[in-house]
Design a protein around this motif. Structure first.
Motif, PDB file in Angstrom:
ATOM      1  N   GLY A  73       0.860  -1.192  -0.114  1.00 31.51           N
ATOM      2  CA  GLY A  73      -0.277  -0.001   0.141  1.00 31.51           C
ATOM      3  C   GLY A  73       0.787   1.188  -0.087  1.00 31.51           C
ATOM      4  O   GLY A  73       0.538   2.139  -0.512  1.00 31.51           O
ATOM      5  N   THR A  74       2.132   1.215   0.701  1.00 29.79           N
ATOM      6  CA  THR A  74       2.748   2.497   0.863  1.00 29.79           C
ATOM      7  C   THR A  74       3.242   2.870  -0.558  1.00 29.79           C
ATOM      8  O   THR A  74       3.226   3.932  -1.128  1.00 29.79           O
ATOM      9  N   THR A  75       3.862   1.768  -1.375  1.00 32.14           N
ATOM     10  CA  THR A  75       4.188   2.092  -2.812  1.00 32.14           C
ATOM     11  C   THR A  75       3.683   2.593  -3.700  1.00 32.14           C
ATOM     12  O   THR A  75       3.710   3.421  -4.454  1.00 32.14           O
ATOM     13  N   ALA A  76       2.209   1.616  -3.566  1.00 28.60           N
ATOM     14  CA  ALA A  76       1.152   2.075  -4.439  1.00 28.60           C
ATOM     15  C   ALA A  76       0.858   3.513  -4.127  1.00 28.60           C
ATOM     16  O   ALA A  76       0.243   4.506  -5.047  1.00 28.60           O
ATOM     17  N   THR A  77       0.713   4.074  -3.115  1.00 33.09           N
ATOM     18  CA  THR A  77       0.244   5.613  -2.676  1.00 33.09           C
ATOM     19  C   THR A  77       1.358   6.599  -2.963  1.00 33.09           C
ATOM     20  O   THR A  77       1.122   7.639  -3.627  1.00 33.09           O
ATOM     21  N   GLY A  78       2.600   6.036  -2.897  1.00 33.58           N
ATOM     22  CA  GLY A  78       3.719   6.836  -3.379  1.00 33.58           C
ATOM     23  C   GLY A  78       3.675   7.206  -5.048  1.00 33.58           C
ATOM     24  O   GLY A  78       4.000   8.200  -5.161  1.00 33.58           O
ATOM     25  N   LEU A  79       3.450   6.023  -5.420  1.00 35.69           N
ATOM     26  CA  LEU A  79       3.220   6.061  -6.974  1.00 35.69           C
ATOM     27  C   LEU A  79       2.032   6.975  -7.575  1.00 35.69           C
ATOM     28  O   LEU A  79       2.251   7.832  -8.286  1.00 35.69           O
ATOM     29  N   LEU A  80       1.062   7.043  -6.877  1.00 38.27           N
ATOM     30  CA  LEU A  80      -0.280   7.672  -7.168  1.00 38.27           C
ATOM     31  C   LEU A  80       0.145   9.335  -6.853  1.00 38.27           C
ATOM     32  O   LEU A  80      -0.150  10.126  -7.662  1.00 38.27           O
ATOM     33  N   ILE A  81       0.800   9.485  -5.841  1.00 39.69           N
ATOM     34  CA  ILE A  81       1.158  10.839  -5.414  1.00 39.69           C
ATOM     35  C   ILE A  81       2.190  11.515  -6.514  1.00 39.69           C
ATOM     36  O   ILE A  81       2.070  12.695  -6.854  1.00 39.69           O
ATOM     37  N   GLY A  83       2.331  10.438  -9.461  1.00 43.34           N
ATOM     38  CA  GLY A  83       1.835  10.666 -10.767  1.00 43.34           C
ATOM     39  C   GLY A  83       0.944  12.004 -10.577  1.00 43.34           C
ATOM     40  O   GLY A  83       0.947  12.681 -11.675  1.00 43.34           O
ATOM     41  N   ALA A  84       0.441  12.293  -9.585  1.00 41.31           N
ATOM     42  CA  ALA A  84      -0.416  13.522  -9.347  1.00 41.31           C
ATOM     43  C   ALA A  84       0.215  14.716  -9.452  1.00 41.31           C
ATOM     44  O   ALA A  84      -0.065  15.718  -9.961  1.00 41.31           O
ATOM     45  N   ILE A  85       1.631  14.604  -8.811  1.00 39.21           N
ATOM     46  CA  ILE A  85       2.560  15.720  -8.920  1.00 39.21           C
ATOM     47  C   ILE A  85       2.978  16.121 -10.259  1.00 39.21           C
ATOM     48  O   ILE A  85       2.929  17.277 -10.856  1.00 39.21           O
ATOM     49  N   GLY A  86       3.188  15.028 -11.109  1.00 43.39           N
ATOM     50  CA  GLY A  86       3.739  15.131 -12.439  1.00 43.39           C
ATOM     51  C   GLY A  86       2.658  15.865 -13.168  1.00 43.39           C
ATOM     52  O   GLY A  86       2.792  16.824 -14.142  1.00 43.39           O
ATOM     53  N   PHE A  87       1.563  15.477 -13.242  1.00 42.71           N
ATOM     54  CA  PHE A  87       0.212  16.004 -13.683  1.00 42.71           C
ATOM     55  C   PHE A  87      -0.198  17.305 -13.644  1.00 42.71           C
ATOM     56  O   PHE A  87      -0.316  18.190 -14.350  1.00 42.71           O
ATOM     57  N   GLY A  88       0.008  17.592 -12.258  1.00 43.69           N
ATOM     58  CA  GLY A  88      -0.010  19.146 -11.945  1.00 43.69           C
ATOM     59  C   GLY A  88       1.249  20.118 -12.410  1.00 43.69           C
ATOM     60  O   GLY A  88       0.861  21.135 -13.036  1.00 43.69           O
TER      61      GLY A  88
END
Length: 116
Positions: A73-81, A83-88
């Motif tokens: 879960g920690t790795t998946a959350t980090g990847l999601l964050i 990706g969101a930063i890159g999109f922003g």
């Protein structure tokens, strides 16, 4: 006349000039057999290639499933964050230019026209 028939195993020559030549539409038994063998070889190779690709695909699918299944879960959350930063960041860099109508493609086109 004996040497004409000796060089003509199919017996196609009647001894007259030009009678031993075949028309292009006539294939003969050798060409039909060669065509069958060629088609058989192509079919065998296509089947072998399909089997090989199928095995590779199944192996890659199993490896990918195993890799995704091992993500915690920690790795998946980090990847999601991330990706969101890159999109922003991409939105901030490229989003403003497209709202004002100043497209990158237009600037590139006008700069290439100036070079001429």
């Amino acid at each position: 006349m004996a040497d004409i028939h000796a060089n003509d195993p199919d017996g196609a020559s009647s001894g007259q000039a030009g009678s031993g030549t075949r028309r292009p539409s006539e294939g003969g038994p050798g060409m039909a057999q060669q065509a069958r063998e060629t088609l058989q070889n192509v079919g065998d190779r296509a089947s072998d290639t399909w089997d090989d690709l199928s095995k590779r695909g199944a192996r890659y699918y199993r490896q990918g499933s195993r890799a995704v299944g091992e993500v915690d879960g920690t790795t998946a959350t980090g990847l999601l964050i991330a990706g969101a930063i890159g999109f922003g960041l991409a939105w901030l860099i490229f989003g403003q230019a497209s709202r004002s109508g100043d497209y990158v493609a237009r600037r590139m086109s006008s700069s290439s026209e100036r070079m001429r």
